[in-house]
Design an enzyme around this catalytic site. Structure first.
Site, PDB file in Angstrom:
ATOM      1  N   THR A   7      23.470 -19.786  -1.874  1.00 51.02           N
ATOM      2  CA  THR A   7      24.301 -19.974  -0.683  1.00 51.02           C
ATOM      3  C   THR A   7      24.102 -18.860   0.347  1.00 51.02           C
ATOM      4  OG1 THR A   7      25.943 -21.013  -2.083  1.00 51.02           O
ATOM      5  CG2 THR A   7      26.695 -20.296   0.081  1.00 51.02           C
ATOM      6  N   GLY A  26      27.794 -14.533  -6.858  1.00 49.82           N
ATOM      7  CA  GLY A  26      28.622 -14.006  -7.945  1.00 49.82           C
ATOM      8  C   GLY A  26      27.951 -12.852  -8.664  1.00 49.82           C
ATOM      9  N   GLU A  40      29.755 -26.079  -6.438  1.00 51.63           N
ATOM     10  CA  GLU A  40      28.825 -27.040  -7.071  1.00 51.63           C
ATOM     11  C   GLU A  40      28.800 -28.343  -6.264  1.00 51.63           C
ATOM     12  OE1 GLU A  40      26.962 -25.897  -9.177  1.00 51.63           O
ATOM     13  OE2 GLU A  40      28.014 -24.296 -10.239  1.00 51.63           O
TER      14      GLU A  40
END
Lengths: 652, 652
Positions: free
Chosen positions: B134, B173, B419
């Protein structure tokens, strides 16, 4: 980026003034914003609140509360302006109850002699107040409260006690650390006889040291979900033989005389009054919380582009996808309905209050009670769901706390529960509807017109919609709302008569009733605004409001009245047309609301940076950058596996 | 309090084993719970996470991540068990991507030579991984990603760059502080020619010091809404001429040779596969998050009493009010449908994977893709809304962070967006439906049976329901689901053919399609379980599931097929009966799920205290008690007004 039009100034246009409830309110907001946004104590960018320990966030709230006292003195704010200022700071402050529930109760429930002593102290913040009603075991059911206040004739005092764990006063705002005095709701007992709940002004803390008074046990009750209300120190409080003088029972209505004689209140509706006040205020202001979220989402989705249409060079602006527009525009319309109709409910309540003061006539209270209960349930449900819908419509970046949506949701969804849980108080609306129906008095309340359908099942003309444009006619919209309500009310009457528990279905019925109330109210507002320059915008909003409700409302209409396939289709395409029209006006409407950067407080809506720049700047500002103290632990973590392998081998 | 049955042990019964997906999974959960709940590093009561500064919460997560590495070594956990353990800690940990997206990509996308080098390092935590796809500007639309990886023939390296602010890798993350390596998605460029997105294993930090590598710029990106995922250091990352050896492009499929020749992948479906895996896992596990919230709400509402019925001495148990029961029991049924049907979807995916390994046959991938997309949208939407409904059904105390609902919502609602945003990926379901319809292949997919109605508009028998019990017959339930879907699909086809933007309406259509898929699937599960001891419980759940959906589903059925008034009434009373029956079984079902105290982590569901005791104990534990350092400021605040008065007078 052409569509971004964000600043820290309030721009005045006739449309803006109208949307903010008139010149006085518009100017009030402008003044407060000026005072707050220029003062570093209230800076919303200096600190990232969601990163702080709760302790530190609360200390900041104390500093702001202190500064608000200074501002109130300097700017000569009224109590209502003070409340508005607290609201604009978003996190709630310990000083919030002072001019809300604390002083409003002193003023309504104290005798004139009591007021002369206590009101000035409270107005000058010499005592810091709270209101202690809710207990661990009871909230909505005030009759179940267990705290007692026993009259001691010997000493001319009341002795306050918490007999059980479940009687612990809980959720009491500003009481965990801040308040010196609380209005405690307790069951009055004289000579072993109970007289029901009364209010007792009880000192909690020493004025010179802030230490707890003897017998008062208080804890701050811990964090709230979603980091909600971090500025408030809610308290859990128990009383162990706490003594207060007889003169501190609030004595405007009921009284206890020196000899223990109980003088009952003349007017039993008084306790009702304060709830109606709070809910009338909620009716007026809740919609702005939704509109603020819509404004942030609007700015962001008009900035972001995503996916190409074949043959196009630029990616599409996200706002123009149906998946975004059909989520945000109905909320823009609903938020507007909430504030415009809500203002009228508040005005009706203010008018009523004047009448009561002048004539003592309280005959309208019951109807206002019904209106405000409905408005409370309707506005808080729509706003909470709507704020979260705005966040989700912004995709991944909506999940960043820097977007501000988390704070907005935390502070709107609690209203679904407080001042009466929506499912519990929703029961009052059908109860009132049925009362009118049984008494055949529905003609006195315009929003109950649909009860006619119940008296004469085939009354009213049939729905004569045959094309898209028919759906823009009020009489056709009205037909659906009325038919639907007739269906729901009939089912409710049958269920009630059969002795069924209707506590679940009343919520839906109350929402449906309010659909109709707000639909009527919105078009009434427009009728009065036909000569304005912005009537087209209002009509576009009202059409989307009406048709978005009708998409669902008609589904409750039974055969043989149910819409035909072609009527459903024309309803759907009428809605498409309404959305399209509103889309064209949306920029001018968002601009007219003109939420400032300070109000929106979102990385997705900054004056000087686009959302990506602001999110990246937010990352650069993260307090978690350069956490060098943790680095050795991370480096070491990579050696754990190897060390354990060695240890294992050594054992073999 | 008779209904409370909470402990920290897992009790095994055939029904429990069934609900948790079989003996192996049941035992796995039991073992992990044992390891975690007995280890003080993972204590959920020692610290009140929502009160902490984010920094401190994250440091705690690092300590837990380190301990999990030790546990994985000692207990010989598989990667999947490790993932389960991370999930049970609720706050996400920086080590979470390691056995999820990091290793799964190394294994799927690396050549055998690459795997031999990197997989053992990752499995032994010698490198700490993340996955960087992303960007600020693009998420769902991977074709829009802007990061580049340019081949430098001279040095045999790729040079990675972030050409714009919007190309900043965002939300990555475990990358803000923790990760040493990241799989970076970037557009491959060779000799000025673009070859689309490929994966590049990129070192981010020095292994000995944790300092950033040259050219790598990373910030931790700030807090998430609702204090979500405080255990993860999400990163914002830019690359400035970062060089990695050619051997670090993941080369299982596409490759770049020494001379710069691009070897394209043979199978283009490979990138698709990892999304399907993740969504299949989500289909299987998401429902348990909902069920956990239902269990907490169930325990609490069976403890709390409120309001008296006339003539009764005890107050009513809150659970038994329709307003509570009709909110919680459908969620108990829906949660069960999600896990039981979700397990079958996961099983089908696992079977498919085996077939692929053995035969290379990927013909089922498209159908599985459709199933998992639907399951992802359906399970995450129902779960997020359901968790929040549970909280609100608990009234005021649900707003305390000690209830645990805030944490649960924060960590389920994000799945609506990640997702694949639900509105974006929902488009794939109608696309697949239409594809089958146009190719006349709907008979190959049982859940598309309703398309028959579109071919022959008056096909299928009429609905013959004439009384309450008819609504319990599958054929009548099926009729409504199919008619409704025929209506919605027909509208969708017409809108698509008219060139309308259907991105809003597809969400509703996908949910409706999944209603049918899960309805079919639930009853199939029951058919296979008829000989068990708990089939009555399953049937009671399935009836509430079916009839709760039908309350809304039938409203989409047009005249002349629309239900008559009496059919609507019998449907409503059938639902009442189903709720009543399930209510009788509810305790045995909640007990069979048997969520432990550790899993629920809620003051409303403690083994050794009732909810009021636990909430009061929570207040006693508040870190904000005895904040004596603030007391002088509060005492002083009460003097502000008087001082300002004096100053003002002095000026006059």
């Amino acid at each position: 980026m052409a569509s971004r039009n964000i600043s820290n100034d309030v721009h005045e246009t006739p449309f803006s003034v109208f949307l903010w409830g008139g010149k006085e309110k518009f100017d009030g907001r402008k003044q407060i914003l000026k005072a707050l946004s220029s003062n570093p104590v209230f800076s919303k960018t200096a600190v990232t609140i969601p990163s702080l320990a709760r302790k530190d966030a609360w200390k900041r709230a104390v500093a702001q509360a202190r500064e608000l006292i200074v501002l109130k003195h300097r700017e000569k704010w009224t109590g209502s302006q003070f409340r508005d200022a607290v609201r604009m700071l978003d996190y709630f402050l310990p000083v919030q109850p002072q001019f809300r529930i604390f002083l409003s109760n002193l003023e309504r429930q104290m005798s004139d002699e009591q007021k002369a002593i206590w009101v000035p102290k409270a107005e000058r913040f010499e005592i810091l107040g709270s209101y202690a009603q809710t207990e661990l075991g009871h909230g909505s059911n005030v009759r179940g409260l267990e705290t007692t206040a026993t009259f001691d004739r010997e000493t001319d005092e009341f002795v306050i006690n918490s007999p059980t764990v479940s009687s612990t006063k809980y959720w009491i705002g500003a009481t965990g650390i801040w308040a010196t005095h609380s209005i405690v709701v307790a069951r009055l007992i004289i000579d072993g006889k109970e007289y029901g709940n009364h209010l007792f002004l009880t000192q909690l803390r020493d004025l010179n040291t802030q230490k707890l008074m003897p017998g008062v046990e208080i804890y701050e009750l811990g964090p709230k979900v979603f980091q909600g209300m971090v500025g408030v120190d809610n308290g859990a409080m128990q009383f162990h033989n706490v003594r207060i003088p007889r003169s501190q029972m609030l004595a405007r209505n009921a009284q206890v005389l020196r000899d223990g004689t109980y003088v009952p209140p003349k007017n039993t509706k008084h306790s009702y009054g304060s709830m109606v006040t709070v809910r009338a205020i909620m009716a007026e202001i809740t919609g702005y919380d939704l509109l603020k979220a819509v404004a942030v989402a609007y700015h962001y989705t008009n900035f972001r582009t995503q996916f190409w249409t074949k043959g196009q060079k630029e990616e599409n602006t996200v706002f123009h996808y149906a998946s975004v527009k059909y989520r945000l525009l109905p909320l823009l319309a609903k938020g507007t309905a909430l504030v415009l109709v809500g203002q009228n409910i508040k005005r009706a309540y203010d008018d009523y209050t004047e009448v009561v003061i002048k004539t003592g006539n309280t005959s309208q209270l019951e109807d206002l009670h019904l209106q405000t209960v409905g408005a409370k349930v309707y506005s808080t449900d729509i706003t909470a769901n709507g704020v979260e819908t705005c966040r989700i419509a912004c995709g991944g970046h909506g999940y960043s706390a820097l977007s501000g949506f988390g704070r907005m949701y935390a502070h709107t969804v609690n209203a679904v529960t407080y001042e009466g849980d929506n499912y519990v108080i929703a029961q009052q609306v059908p109860r009132a509807i049925l009362k009118h129906y049984k008494a055949k008095t529905e003609h006195t309340v315009p929003s109950l017109s649909y009860l006619e359908f119940l008296r004469i099942p085939d009354s009213g003309s049939k729905l004569t919609v045959s094309c898209e444009s028919d759906w823009f006619m009020p009489k056709n919209q009205k037909w659906v709302f009325e038919r639907r309500l007739a269906t729901l009310v009939k089912a409710h009457i049958e269920a009630s008569e059969a002795g069924k528990d209707t506590s679940f279905t009343v919520h839906e019925l109350t929402m449906a009733h309010c659909d109709f109330v707000y639909w009527r109210g919105f078009w009434e507002v427009i009728r009065k605004a036909v000569s304005t320059d912005f009537v087209s915008q209002l009509e576009a909003l009202a059409h989307v409001f009406s048709l978005s409700l009708l998409q669902y409302a008609h589904k409750d209409v039974y055969a043989p009245y149910a819409l035909t396939e072609s009527q459903r289709k024309s309803l759907s395409s009428a809605y498409d047309r309404a959305i399209d029209t509103l889309s064209g006006y949306s920029k001018s409407i968002i601009d007219a609301y003109g939420f400032t950067e300070f109000e929106m407080d979102s990385a997705l809506a900054r004056a000087d940076m686009d959302p990506y720049e602001a999110l990246f700047a937010g990352a650069k500002d993260s307090e978690m950058n350069n956490m060098r103290d943790v680095w050795p632990d991370i480096v070491d973590a990579r050696g754990i596996w190897g060390r354990l392998d060695k240890e294992e081998k050594a054992k073999l």
